[in-house]
Each structure stands twice: as structure tokens, then as C-alpha cells.
Design a protein around this motif. Structure first.
Motif, PDB file in Angstrom:
ATOM      1  N   LEU A   1      -1.796   3.218  -0.890  1.00  0.00           N
ATOM      2  CA  LEU A   1      -1.809   2.627  -2.228  1.00  0.00           C
ATOM      3  C   LEU A   1      -3.231   2.544  -2.787  1.00  0.00           C
ATOM      4  O   LEU A   1      -3.455   2.754  -3.974  1.00  0.00           O
ATOM      5  N   LYS A   2      -4.195   2.257  -1.927  1.00  0.00           N
ATOM      6  CA  LYS A   2      -5.587   2.114  -2.369  1.00  0.00           C
ATOM      7  C   LYS A   2      -6.220   3.447  -2.760  1.00  0.00           C
ATOM      8  O   LYS A   2      -6.882   3.547  -3.787  1.00  0.00           O
ATOM      9  N   TYR A   3      -6.042   4.464  -1.922  1.00  0.00           N
ATOM     10  CA  TYR A   3      -6.853   5.669  -2.042  1.00  0.00           C
ATOM     11  C   TYR A   3      -6.135   6.890  -2.605  1.00  0.00           C
ATOM     12  O   TYR A   3      -6.779   7.875  -2.927  1.00  0.00           O
ATOM     13  N   ASN A   4      -4.822   6.856  -2.720  1.00  0.00           N
ATOM     14  CA  ASN A   4      -4.094   7.996  -3.276  1.00  0.00           C
ATOM     15  C   ASN A   4      -4.077   7.891  -4.801  1.00  0.00           C
ATOM     16  O   ASN A   4      -3.381   7.065  -5.370  1.00  0.00           O
ATOM     17  N   ASP A   5      -4.844   8.750  -5.448  1.00  0.00           N
ATOM     18  CA  ASP A   5      -4.899   8.737  -6.914  1.00  0.00           C
ATOM     19  C   ASP A   5      -3.720   9.460  -7.551  1.00  0.00           C
ATOM     20  O   ASP A   5      -3.573   9.449  -8.767  1.00  0.00           O
ATOM     21  N   ASN A   6      -2.885  10.091  -6.735  1.00  0.00           N
ATOM     22  CA  ASN A   6      -1.724  10.812  -7.260  1.00  0.00           C
ATOM     23  C   ASN A   6      -0.427  10.044  -7.055  1.00  0.00           C
ATOM     24  O   ASN A   6       0.647  10.608  -7.198  1.00  0.00           O
ATOM     25  N   ILE A   7      -0.528   8.774  -6.719  1.00  0.00           N
ATOM     26  CA  ILE A   7       0.674   7.973  -6.482  1.00  0.00           C
ATOM     27  C   ILE A   7       1.419   7.783  -7.801  1.00  0.00           C
ATOM     28  O   ILE A   7       0.808   7.704  -8.861  1.00  0.00           O
ATOM     29  N   SER A   8       2.750   7.757  -7.724  1.00  0.00           N
ATOM     30  CA  SER A   8       3.548   7.547  -8.940  1.00  0.00           C
ATOM     31  C   SER A   8       4.687   6.582  -8.651  1.00  0.00           C
ATOM     32  O   SER A   8       5.111   6.417  -7.520  1.00  0.00           O
ATOM     33  N   PHE A   9       5.160   5.966  -9.699  1.00  0.00           N
ATOM     34  CA  PHE A   9       6.254   5.004  -9.627  1.00  0.00           C
ATOM     35  C   PHE A   9       7.304   5.425 -10.644  1.00  0.00           C
ATOM     36  O   PHE A   9       7.255   5.020 -11.808  1.00  0.00           O
TER      37      PHE A   9
ATOM     38  N   GLU B   1      -1.762   1.822   7.131  1.00  0.00           N
ATOM     39  CA  GLU B   1      -1.525   3.146   6.557  1.00  0.00           C
ATOM     40  C   GLU B   1      -0.922   3.037   5.161  1.00  0.00           C
ATOM     41  O   GLU B   1      -1.328   3.746   4.232  1.00  0.00           O
ATOM     42  N   LEU B   2       0.015   2.117   4.983  1.00  0.00           N
ATOM     43  CA  LEU B   2       0.662   1.942   3.688  1.00  0.00           C
ATOM     44  C   LEU B   2      -0.303   1.378   2.653  1.00  0.00           C
ATOM     45  O   LEU B   2      -0.385   1.877   1.533  1.00  0.00           O
TER      46      LEU B   2
ATOM     47  N   GLY C   1       0.968 -12.182   5.926  1.00  0.00           N
ATOM     48  CA  GLY C   1      -0.061 -12.724   6.806  1.00  0.00           C
ATOM     49  C   GLY C   1       0.483 -13.203   8.135  1.00  0.00           C
ATOM     50  O   GLY C   1      -0.277 -13.475   9.066  1.00  0.00           O
ATOM     51  N   THR C   2       1.811 -13.306   8.259  1.00  0.00           N
ATOM     52  CA  THR C   2       2.396 -13.885   9.469  1.00  0.00           C
ATOM     53  C   THR C   2       3.392 -12.985  10.181  1.00  0.00           C
ATOM     54  O   THR C   2       3.745 -13.251  11.318  1.00  0.00           O
ATOM     55  N   GLU C   3       3.865 -11.931   9.485  1.00  0.00           N
ATOM     56  CA  GLU C   3       4.895 -11.066  10.070  1.00  0.00           C
ATOM     57  C   GLU C   3       4.554  -9.609   9.788  1.00  0.00           C
ATOM     58  O   GLU C   3       3.790  -9.323   8.869  1.00  0.00           O
ATOM     59  N   PRO C   4       5.135  -8.688  10.549  1.00  0.00           N
ATOM     60  CA  PRO C   4       4.901  -7.267  10.264  1.00  0.00           C
ATOM     61  C   PRO C   4       5.759  -6.802   9.085  1.00  0.00           C
ATOM     62  O   PRO C   4       6.657  -5.975   9.220  1.00  0.00           O
ATOM     63  N   LYS C   5       5.498  -7.373   7.913  1.00  0.00           N
ATOM     64  CA  LYS C   5       6.237  -7.053   6.697  1.00  0.00           C
ATOM     65  C   LYS C   5       5.254  -6.724   5.589  1.00  0.00           C
ATOM     66  O   LYS C   5       4.098  -7.128   5.626  1.00  0.00           O
ATOM     67  N   PHE C   6       5.760  -6.028   4.585  1.00  0.00           N
ATOM     68  CA  PHE C   6       4.985  -5.712   3.401  1.00  0.00           C
ATOM     69  C   PHE C   6       5.670  -6.386   2.231  1.00  0.00           C
ATOM     70  O   PHE C   6       6.876  -6.217   2.043  1.00  0.00           O
ATOM     71  N   LYS C   7       4.954  -7.145   1.437  1.00  0.00           N
ATOM     72  CA  LYS C   7       5.560  -7.877   0.323  1.00  0.00           C
ATOM     73  C   LYS C   7       5.223  -7.188  -0.992  1.00  0.00           C
ATOM     74  O   LYS C   7       4.117  -6.690  -1.177  1.00  0.00           O
ATOM     75  N   VAL C   8       6.207  -7.175  -1.896  1.00  0.00           N
ATOM     76  CA  VAL C   8       6.042  -6.564  -3.209  1.00  0.00           C
ATOM     77  C   VAL C   8       6.502  -7.567  -4.254  1.00  0.00           C
ATOM     78  O   VAL C   8       7.581  -8.143  -4.146  1.00  0.00           O
TER      79      VAL C   8
END
Length: 82
Positions: free
Chosen positions: A8-16, A3-4, A61-68
């Protein structure tokens, strides 16, 4: 995780915050060749900002984590403090 990454891929209105997105690279679309290096398809999203910064997002690739991974270019530390 899916979902996350899809947000990031498909939301064209994302902002930082106040950063201006210059481009977005979706590494899952096809193989990329950068500086003669073949980067195979992968679930990675890269944002490049006009402020000479970038952010790369990928699931672990090995844990349920998201890396940035975040980077900034400048002549000194004061130039990249945001």
C-alpha cells in the motif's frame, strides 16, 4: 502484515475498483498535525478519493489482523452508495 502495508505504501500503481485516488497519506513518515492535534508516527496508510470517499488501512496492534476503515460523504445514503 509488513508485506501488505508495504504494498500500500510503495506501489504507485495500486487501484481500488473505479475510484480515483486523489492523495495518499503515509502516517509513518513523520508526525502530522491536523486541526491542532499531533498525530504521532504510525503504520497507517490513508487513501482519499476524488469521489469524496476515503479508506484507511492499518495493522492491528494486538492480533495478526489488518483493519480497514472506509468512509464516504454525501447528502444522503443514495449519494454515497457506490
Amino acid at each position: 502484515m509488513d508485506e501488505l502495508i508495504n504494498e500500500l505504501k510503495y506501489n504507485d500503481n495500486i487501484s481500488f475498483d473505479n475510484l480515483s485516488i486523489e492523495n495518499k497519506i503515509d502516517y509513518s513518515l513523520n508526525d502530522l498535525i491536523i486541526n491542532d492535534i499531533n498525530l504521532f508516527k504510525s503504520d497507517i496508510i490513508e487513501f482519499n478519493f476524488k469521489e469524496d470517499m476515503y479508506a484507511i488501512f492499518r495493522p492491528s496492534g494486538t492480533e495478526p489482523k489488518f483493519k480497514v476503515y472506509i468512509g464516504a460523504n454525501g447528502v444522503n445514503l443514495d449519494a454515497v452508495n457506490y
